[in-house]
Design a protein around this motif. Structure first.
Motif, PDB file in Angstrom:
ATOM      1  N   SER A  43       0.665  -1.760  -0.064  1.00 46.86           N
ATOM      2  CA  SER A  43      -0.311   0.378   0.517  1.00 46.86           C
ATOM      3  C   SER A  43       0.985   1.276   0.095  1.00 46.86           C
ATOM      4  CB  SER A  43      -0.912  -0.052   1.367  1.00 46.86           C
ATOM      5  OG  SER A  43      -1.385  -0.803   1.321  1.00 46.86           O
ATOM      6  N   TYR A  44       0.520   2.024  -0.955  1.00 46.48           N
ATOM      7  CA  TYR A  44       1.434   3.738  -0.828  1.00 46.48           C
ATOM      8  C   TYR A  44       0.241   4.389  -1.221  1.00 46.48           C
ATOM      9  CZ  TYR A  44       1.307   1.974  -5.531  1.00 46.48           C
ATOM     10  OH  TYR A  44       1.536   1.435  -6.932  1.00 46.48           O
ATOM     11  N   ASP A  45       0.665   5.429  -1.493  1.00 43.05           N
ATOM     12  CA  ASP A  45       0.085   7.223  -2.421  1.00 43.05           C
ATOM     13  C   ASP A  45       0.223   7.110  -3.695  1.00 43.05           C
ATOM     14  OD1 ASP A  45      -1.668   7.360   0.603  1.00 43.05           O
ATOM     15  OD2 ASP A  45       0.314   8.453   1.322  1.00 43.05           O
ATOM     16  N   VAL A  46      -0.763   7.579  -4.447  1.00 43.79           N
ATOM     17  CA  VAL A  46      -0.149   7.830  -5.325  1.00 43.79           C
ATOM     18  C   VAL A  46      -0.180   9.326  -5.404  1.00 43.79           C
ATOM     19  CG1 VAL A  46      -0.431   8.221  -8.278  1.00 43.79           C
ATOM     20  CG2 VAL A  46      -0.467   5.892  -6.554  1.00 43.79           C
ATOM     21  N   ILE A  47       0.108  10.401  -6.254  1.00 42.76           N
ATOM     22  CA  ILE A  47       0.003  11.696  -5.824  1.00 42.76           C
ATOM     23  C   ILE A  47      -0.262  12.426  -7.659  1.00 42.76           C
ATOM     24  CG2 ILE A  47       1.450  13.787  -5.712  1.00 42.76           C
ATOM     25  CD1 ILE A  47       2.225  12.375  -3.215  1.00 42.76           C
ATOM     26  N   PRO A  77      12.517   6.934  -8.370  1.00 39.76           N
ATOM     27  CA  PRO A  77      13.510   6.261  -6.720  1.00 39.76           C
ATOM     28  C   PRO A  77      13.321   7.524  -6.204  1.00 39.76           C
ATOM     29  CG  PRO A  77      14.115   6.160  -8.718  1.00 39.76           C
ATOM     30  CD  PRO A  77      13.166   6.753  -9.606  1.00 39.76           C
ATOM     31  N   ARG A  78      13.398   7.024  -4.558  1.00 37.46           N
ATOM     32  CA  ARG A  78      13.762   7.745  -3.290  1.00 37.46           C
ATOM     33  C   ARG A  78      14.429   7.168  -2.475  1.00 37.46           C
ATOM     34  NH1 ARG A  78       9.224  11.950  -2.160  1.00 37.46           N
ATOM     35  NH2 ARG A  78      11.273  14.069  -2.775  1.00 37.46           N
ATOM     36  N   LEU A  79      15.751   6.998  -1.714  1.00 35.96           N
ATOM     37  CA  LEU A  79      16.105   6.454  -0.156  1.00 35.96           C
ATOM     38  C   LEU A  79      14.900   6.986   0.427  1.00 35.96           C
ATOM     39  CD1 LEU A  79      18.224   5.285   0.837  1.00 35.96           C
ATOM     40  CD2 LEU A  79      19.274   7.247   1.116  1.00 35.96           C
ATOM     41  N   GLY A  80      13.817   5.814   1.480  1.00 33.28           N
ATOM     42  CA  GLY A  80      13.035   6.183   2.535  1.00 33.28           C
ATOM     43  C   GLY A  80      13.529   5.563   4.144  1.00 33.28           C
ATOM     44  N   GLY A  81      13.073   5.040   4.371  1.00 29.35           N
ATOM     45  CA  GLY A  81      13.892   4.809   6.070  1.00 29.35           C
ATOM     46  C   GLY A  81      14.596   5.814   6.339  1.00 29.35           C
ATOM     47  N   THR A  82      15.201   5.475   7.795  1.00 29.90           N
ATOM     48  CA  THR A  82      15.541   6.695   8.792  1.00 29.90           C
ATOM     49  C   THR A  82      17.278   5.869   9.253  1.00 29.90           C
ATOM     50  OG1 THR A  82      14.603   6.183  10.574  1.00 29.90           O
ATOM     51  CG2 THR A  82      13.695   7.984   9.783  1.00 29.90           C
ATOM     52  N   LYS A  89      12.210   3.530  -1.899  1.00 32.59           N
ATOM     53  CA  LYS A  89      10.918   4.032  -2.052  1.00 32.59           C
ATOM     54  C   LYS A  89      10.991   4.514  -3.421  1.00 32.59           C
ATOM     55  CE  LYS A  89       9.873   3.225   2.166  1.00 32.59           C
ATOM     56  NZ  LYS A  89       9.425   2.231   2.796  1.00 32.59           N
ATOM     57  N   TYR A  90       9.481   4.595  -3.600  1.00 22.19           N
ATOM     58  CA  TYR A  90       8.960   4.869  -5.366  1.00 22.19           C
ATOM     59  C   TYR A  90       8.262   6.203  -5.092  1.00 22.19           C
ATOM     60  CZ  TYR A  90      11.864   1.285  -7.568  1.00 22.19           C
ATOM     61  OH  TYR A  90      12.665   0.631  -7.007  1.00 22.19           O
ATOM     62  N   LEU A  91       7.821   7.136  -5.243  1.00 27.19           N
ATOM     63  CA  LEU A  91       7.174   8.613  -5.772  1.00 27.19           C
ATOM     64  C   LEU A  91       6.361   8.709  -6.948  1.00 27.19           C
ATOM     65  CD1 LEU A  91       6.510  10.714  -4.307  1.00 27.19           C
ATOM     66  CD2 LEU A  91       7.702  12.452  -5.515  1.00 27.19           C
ATOM     67  N   VAL A  92       5.088   7.923  -7.301  1.00 27.76           N
ATOM     68  CA  VAL A  92       3.761   7.486  -7.804  1.00 27.76           C
ATOM     69  C   VAL A  92       3.397   8.991  -8.361  1.00 27.76           C
ATOM     70  CG1 VAL A  92       2.979   6.073  -9.039  1.00 27.76           C
ATOM     71  CG2 VAL A  92       4.319   4.703  -7.170  1.00 27.76           C
TER      72      VAL A  92
END
Length: 124
Positions: A43-47, A77-82, A89-92
Motif C-alpha cells: 500500500s502506498y499513496d499516488v500523487i 526512485p527515492r531513499l526512504g527510512g531513517t 522507495k518510489y514517488l508515483v
C-alpha cells in the motif's frame, strides 16, 4: 484527499501543495497492489496532479477495491527510512486514472482527471 503543506504553527491555515514543475494542485490517492508479496510495499499513496479534485470511482461490492489504471504516470526512485534502516522507495505521480472492468486489460469508457493509481493497482 488534498496534499497540504507542513506548518510548525498549528494556527496558520494550511495551503494545498502544488507541483513545482506543472503548478498543478497535488492530491493523495491511497492505493493497494494485491500482487505485492511484501506487506510494507503493498500500500502506498499516488500523487495526482490536477486543479480539480479527483472523483471517486463508483463503489463496487466485493471488498471495496476497484481496479484502476494510471494515466500520465511517472515513477521517481527515492531513499526512504531513517538511520541504518534505509530502503528504496518510489514517488508515483499521475494526471488521471480509468477503471478496469471485466477481463484484465479492458478498461471502462470514461477517464477521470486526477485520481489514479498504477496499472493493475486498486484504489482503496
Amino acid at each position: 484527499m488534498a496534499d497540504l503543506e507542513y506548518s510548525e504553527d498549528p494556527r496558520r491555515s494550511k495551503q494545498q501543495r502544488r507541483d513545482e514543475v506543472t503548478g498543478l494542485k497535488m492530491w493523495k490517492l491511497p492505493v493497494t497492489d494485491p500482487a505485492e508479496q511484501n506487506s510494507t510495499k503493498a500500500s502506498y499513496d499516488v500523487i495526482l496532479l490536477s486543479d480539480e479534485p479527483p472523483t471517486d470511482p463508483p463503489f463496487e461490492s466485493g471488498g471495496g477495491l476497484r481496479p484502476i489504471v494510471l494515466e500520465g504516470a511517472t515513477v521517481q526512485p527515492r531513499l526512504g527510512g531513517t538511520g541504518q534502516y534505509k530502503s528504496l522507495k518510489y514517488l508515483v505521480r499521475a494526471t488521471g486514472f480509468r477503471l478496469v472492468t471485466g477481463q484484465a486489460g479492458t478498461s471502462s469508457g470514461g477517464s477521470r482527471s486526477a485520481g489514479g493509481t498504477g496499472s493493475g493497482k486498486t484504489a482503496s
